[in-house]
Motif scaffolding. Structure first.
Motif, PDB file in Angstrom:
ATOM      1  N   MET A  79       8.054 -14.053  -6.091  1.00  0.00           N
ATOM      2  CA  MET A  79       9.113 -13.151  -6.876  1.00  0.00           C
ATOM      3  C   MET A  79       8.844 -13.635  -8.552  1.00  0.00           C
ATOM      4  N   GLY A  80       8.791 -14.723  -8.763  1.00  0.00           N
ATOM      5  CA  GLY A  80       8.877 -14.852  -9.971  1.00  0.00           C
ATOM      6  C   GLY A  80       7.487 -14.789 -11.082  1.00  0.00           C
ATOM      7  N   LEU A  81       6.176 -14.977  -9.871  1.00  0.00           N
ATOM      8  CA  LEU A  81       4.721 -14.474 -10.365  1.00  0.00           C
ATOM      9  C   LEU A  81       4.734 -13.009 -10.612  1.00  0.00           C
ATOM     10  N   ALA A  82       5.729 -11.654  -9.728  1.00  0.00           N
ATOM     11  CA  ALA A  82       5.468 -10.619  -9.659  1.00  0.00           C
ATOM     12  C   ALA A  82       6.307 -10.201 -11.311  1.00  0.00           C
ATOM     13  N   LEU A  83       7.114 -10.527 -11.880  1.00  0.00           N
ATOM     14  CA  LEU A  83       8.118 -10.873 -12.694  1.00  0.00           C
ATOM     15  C   LEU A  83       7.506 -10.778 -14.163  1.00  0.00           C
ATOM     16  N   ALA A  84       6.736 -11.859 -14.516  1.00  0.00           N
ATOM     17  CA  ALA A  84       5.690 -12.406 -15.196  1.00  0.00           C
ATOM     18  C   ALA A  84       4.732 -11.220 -14.927  1.00  0.00           C
ATOM     19  N   ALA A  85       4.369 -11.026 -14.091  1.00  0.00           N
ATOM     20  CA  ALA A  85       2.920 -10.308 -14.198  1.00  0.00           C
ATOM     21  C   ALA A  85       3.111  -8.584 -14.615  1.00  0.00           C
ATOM     22  N   ILE A  86       4.306  -8.121 -14.131  1.00  0.00           N
ATOM     23  CA  ILE A  86       4.651  -6.961 -14.364  1.00  0.00           C
ATOM     24  C   ILE A  86       5.041  -7.063 -16.613  1.00  0.00           C
ATOM     25  N   VAL A  87       5.369  -7.918 -17.310  1.00  0.00           N
ATOM     26  CA  VAL A  87       5.580  -8.534 -18.498  1.00  0.00           C
ATOM     27  C   VAL A  87       4.623  -8.522 -19.229  1.00  0.00           C
ATOM     28  N   LYS A  88       3.174  -9.188 -18.555  1.00  0.00           N
ATOM     29  CA  LYS A  88       2.043  -9.637 -18.882  1.00  0.00           C
ATOM     30  C   LYS A  88       1.012  -8.847 -18.636  1.00  0.00           C
ATOM     31  N   GLY A  89       0.839  -7.595 -17.587  1.00  0.00           N
ATOM     32  CA  GLY A  89      -0.002  -6.811 -17.257  1.00  0.00           C
ATOM     33  C   GLY A  89      -0.649  -7.147 -16.486  1.00  0.00           C
ATOM     34  N   TYR A  90      -0.691  -8.913 -15.916  1.00  0.00           N
ATOM     35  CA  TYR A  90      -1.894  -8.338 -14.638  1.00  0.00           C
ATOM     36  C   TYR A  90      -1.644  -8.158 -13.055  1.00  0.00           C
ATOM     37  N   LYS A  91      -2.200  -8.370 -11.946  1.00  0.00           N
ATOM     38  CA  LYS A  91      -1.831  -7.626 -10.745  1.00  0.00           C
ATOM     39  C   LYS A  91      -1.550  -8.791  -9.650  1.00  0.00           C
ATOM     40  N   CYS A  92      -1.120  -8.379  -8.893  1.00  0.00           N
ATOM     41  CA  CYS A  92      -0.349  -9.335  -7.881  1.00  0.00           C
ATOM     42  C   CYS A  92      -1.516  -9.265  -6.673  1.00  0.00           C
ATOM     43  N   ILE A  93      -1.489 -10.108  -5.706  1.00  0.00           N
ATOM     44  CA  ILE A  93      -1.884 -10.362  -4.337  1.00  0.00           C
ATOM     45  C   ILE A  93      -1.254 -11.747  -3.968  1.00  0.00           C
ATOM     46  N   PHE A  94      -0.486 -11.157  -3.104  1.00  0.00           N
ATOM     47  CA  PHE A  94       0.185 -12.050  -2.198  1.00  0.00           C
ATOM     48  C   PHE A  94      -0.035 -12.984  -0.399  1.00  0.00           C
ATOM     49  N   ALA A  95      -0.410 -13.822  -0.080  1.00  0.00           N
ATOM     50  CA  ALA A  95      -0.290 -14.446   1.308  1.00  0.00           C
ATOM     51  C   ALA A  95       0.862 -15.023   1.789  1.00  0.00           C
ATOM     52  N   THR A  96       1.257 -14.625   2.496  1.00  0.00           N
ATOM     53  CA  THR A  96       3.418 -14.895   2.627  1.00  0.00           C
ATOM     54  C   THR A  96       3.075 -15.558   4.847  1.00  0.00           C
ATOM     55  N   THR A  97       3.900 -15.680   4.976  1.00  0.00           N
ATOM     56  CA  THR A  97       3.549 -16.542   6.731  1.00  0.00           C
ATOM     57  C   THR A  97       4.697 -15.429   7.493  1.00  0.00           C
ATOM     58  N   ASP A  98       4.560 -14.744   9.015  1.00  0.00           N
ATOM     59  CA  ASP A  98       4.907 -13.829   9.499  1.00  0.00           C
ATOM     60  C   ASP A  98       6.610 -14.235   9.862  1.00  0.00           C
ATOM     61  N   LYS A  99       6.639 -15.710   9.689  1.00  0.00           N
ATOM     62  CA  LYS A  99       8.194 -16.536   9.567  1.00  0.00           C
ATOM     63  C   LYS A  99       9.517 -16.468   8.447  1.00  0.00           C
ATOM     64  N   GLN A 100       8.562 -15.359   7.737  1.00  0.00           N
ATOM     65  CA  GLN A 100       9.652 -15.341   6.165  1.00  0.00           C
ATOM     66  C   GLN A 100      10.079 -13.952   6.379  1.00  0.00           C
ATOM     67  N   SER A 101      11.219 -14.088   5.866  1.00  0.00           N
ATOM     68  CA  SER A 101      12.271 -12.673   6.195  1.00  0.00           C
ATOM     69  C   SER A 101      11.619 -11.151   5.855  1.00  0.00           C
ATOM     70  N   LYS A 102      12.426 -10.204   6.669  1.00  0.00           N
ATOM     71  CA  LYS A 102      11.485  -8.797   5.886  1.00  0.00           C
ATOM     72  C   LYS A 102      11.970  -9.188   4.079  1.00  0.00           C
ATOM     73  N   GLU A 103      13.144  -8.839   3.935  1.00  0.00           N
ATOM     74  CA  GLU A 103      13.533  -8.620   2.730  1.00  0.00           C
ATOM     75  C   GLU A 103      12.704  -9.416   1.264  1.00  0.00           C
ATOM     76  N   LYS A 104      12.485 -10.413   2.119  1.00  0.00           N
ATOM     77  CA  LYS A 104      11.277 -11.317   0.938  1.00  0.00           C
ATOM     78  C   LYS A 104      10.025 -10.113   0.422  1.00  0.00           C
ATOM     79  N   VAL A 105       9.325  -9.942   1.739  1.00  0.00           N
ATOM     80  CA  VAL A 105       7.943  -8.688   1.285  1.00  0.00           C
ATOM     81  C   VAL A 105       8.955  -8.120   0.511  1.00  0.00           C
ATOM     82  N   ASP A 106       9.517  -6.996   1.178  1.00  0.00           N
ATOM     83  CA  ASP A 106       9.246  -5.743   0.960  1.00  0.00           C
ATOM     84  C   ASP A 106      10.114  -6.033  -0.588  1.00  0.00           C
TER      85      ASP A 106
END
Length: 455
Positions: A79-106
């Motif tokens: 989330m922190g990287l995504a905010l920085a990417a928006i402001v600075k003009g980067y793309k983001c690809i994140f790998a996460t685990t299936d135990k993380q909450s759906k809210e985080k992924v969304d």
């Protein structure tokens, strides 16, 4: 003094409030303050290190304009990287685990990130693990940068430069204990290192979870994979040793169960009014386990890492908690015992509607089960009959069987009260339950509301 105006959202990171806790630590001998990191724009402490790691990478030329940020994340760093990417003009690809909450992924997807969900129960070296998926993507995508928050020392540098100084200033140098849920090691080591430079007597306590190898590593120096097993707690604990760790910055590791962390998170929200995530609950649970080590004049600072909105589908979902046996609730049996045994008034299916109305008036009841011999055939209620009277005046002369609704649901005596909301709604105002002798009892929505209001 007028409020500051910011040029972009990244400038609002940090300077989070320190809030005294009261009810959840009322029996502790000292003052306990929470560093509430949910006020960061990404609602977690990870905003600090995400921005710092990116700034360092930019200075070192590891990522160029228009590049792609790649990371393995449990959600908050992403989330922190995504905010920085928006402001600075980067793309983001994140790998996460299936135990993380759906809210985080969304949430990550809502901020424009691509998210790849990987299996949890694999070794870190397994090519399917989210660590290895992120590493592989960095080799395949041009002008991409793999953040690697675990081994990226700019992670702990962010907390050495920001979180530590803020706590020291906010407590006027009186802090005696820092308690942190330990994951990547950045927060606890960076903050702890700064505070210990100010006062070597400050105790830094790390909270770990069962299924993580960090506590044993700290105590023995051994990386024992026998300690590792699946756990439910999110955002802390590890199955390997990140390079951000430095044993000299930490004084003690304490393990907390998945259940105790989840239950305490709910308590903090209800009793302190601070809507926090899983790890914050574990931090307070761990601190309480260590309360015999505390003295009257101690000043304890705990880190509340992230926001409760990340866990609506888990910790703050009654069904999820009930399925794990973590929610201590009253059952239908308890409610009935509190109400006392009440006669179940019924009517035969071939009686007249007028007879049903007379029974409702006599016994002051809203719902009247309909019997066909020994079987529950249906139900009539004041609400449904009222609608019929509006449409046809002669309804009193009709048979109950011709106007009745479907039979009321029958629930087990051991059903938790919270689950009755699955059965009682605007279209169905009551349920039936049957004890071991076969005797039925009716429970209405008013019975349930009264039970909750007393709780």
């Amino acid at each position: 003094m007028p409020a500051r105006v910011y040029d972009n959202i990244l400038q609002t990171i940090g300077n989070t409030p320190l809030v005294r806790l009261n009810r959840v630590v009322a029996d502790l001998p000292c003052k306990v303050y929470a560093k509430v990191e949910t006020t960061n724009p990404g609602n977690s402490i990870k905003d600090r290190m995400a921005l710092k790691m990116l700034e360092v990478a930019e200075k070192e030329g590891k990522i160029k304009p228009g590049g792609t940020i790649i990371e393995g994340t449990s959600g908050n760093t992403g989330m922190g990287l995504a905010l920085a990417a928006i402001v600075k003009g980067y793309k983001c690809i994140f790998a996460t685990t299936d135990k993380q909450s759906k809210e985080k992924v969304d949430i990550l997807k809502a901020h424009g990130a691509e998210v790849i969900v990987c299996p949890t129960n694999v070794e870190p070296e397994d090519p399917r693990s989210y660590y290895q998926v992120a590493r592989r993507l960095q080799t395949e995508i041009p002008n991409s940068w793999y953040v690697n928050q675990y081994d990226n020392l700019a992670n702990r540098l962010a907390h050495y430069e920001q979180t530590g100084p803020e706590i020291w200033e906010q407590t006027e140098g009186k802090v005696t204990h820092l308690v942190v849920a330990a994951g990547t090691g950045g927060t606890i080591v960076g903050t702890g290192k700064y505070l210990k430079e100010k006062n070597p007597n400050i105790q830094v306590w790390a909270i770990d979870t069962y299924g993580s190898l960090l506590k044993k590593w700290f105590e023995t120096g051994e990386l024992d994979m026998g300690e590792v097993h699946p756990y439910i707690s999110e955002g802390f604990g590890e199955d390997f040793l990140p390079e951000n760790y430095d044993r000299n910055a930490i004084d003690h590791f304490e393990k907390v169960t998945d259940k105790d962390g989840a239950v305490m998170a709910r308590r903090i929200t209800k009793e302190e009014g601070i809507f926090i995530g899983y790890s914050a609950g574990s931090v307070i649970a761990g601190l309480r386990q260590l309360k015999d080590r505390l003295k009257k004049d101690d000043v304890v600072v705990v880190i509340f890492h992230d926001h409760g909105s990340r866990y609506i589908g888990k910790v703050y979902n009654d069904e999820w908690m009930l399925d794990r046996g973590w929610l201590e609730v009253d059952t239908v049996r308890d409610l009935i015992n509190g109400l006392g045994r009440r006669r179940l008034v019924t009517i035969d299916h071939d009686a007249k509607v007028a007879d049903a109305l007379a029974l409702m008036k006599k016994y002051d009841i809203e719902h009247l089960p309909v019997m066909n011999g020994l079987e529950m055939a249906g139900c009539v209620s004041q609400g449904s009959l009222f609608k019929m009277f509006i449409e046809q005046a002669d309804v009193k002369d009709q048979l109950v069987a011709d106007v009745m609704d479907k039979a009321l649901p029958v629930v087990s005596m051991d059903t938790p009260l919270e689950r009755l909301t699955n059965f009682i709604n605007k279209d169905n105002g009551a349920v039936l339950t049957r004890d071991e002798s076969g005797q039925f009892t009716i429970l209405t929505k008013y019975d349930i509301l009264n039970a909750f209001s007393k709780g």
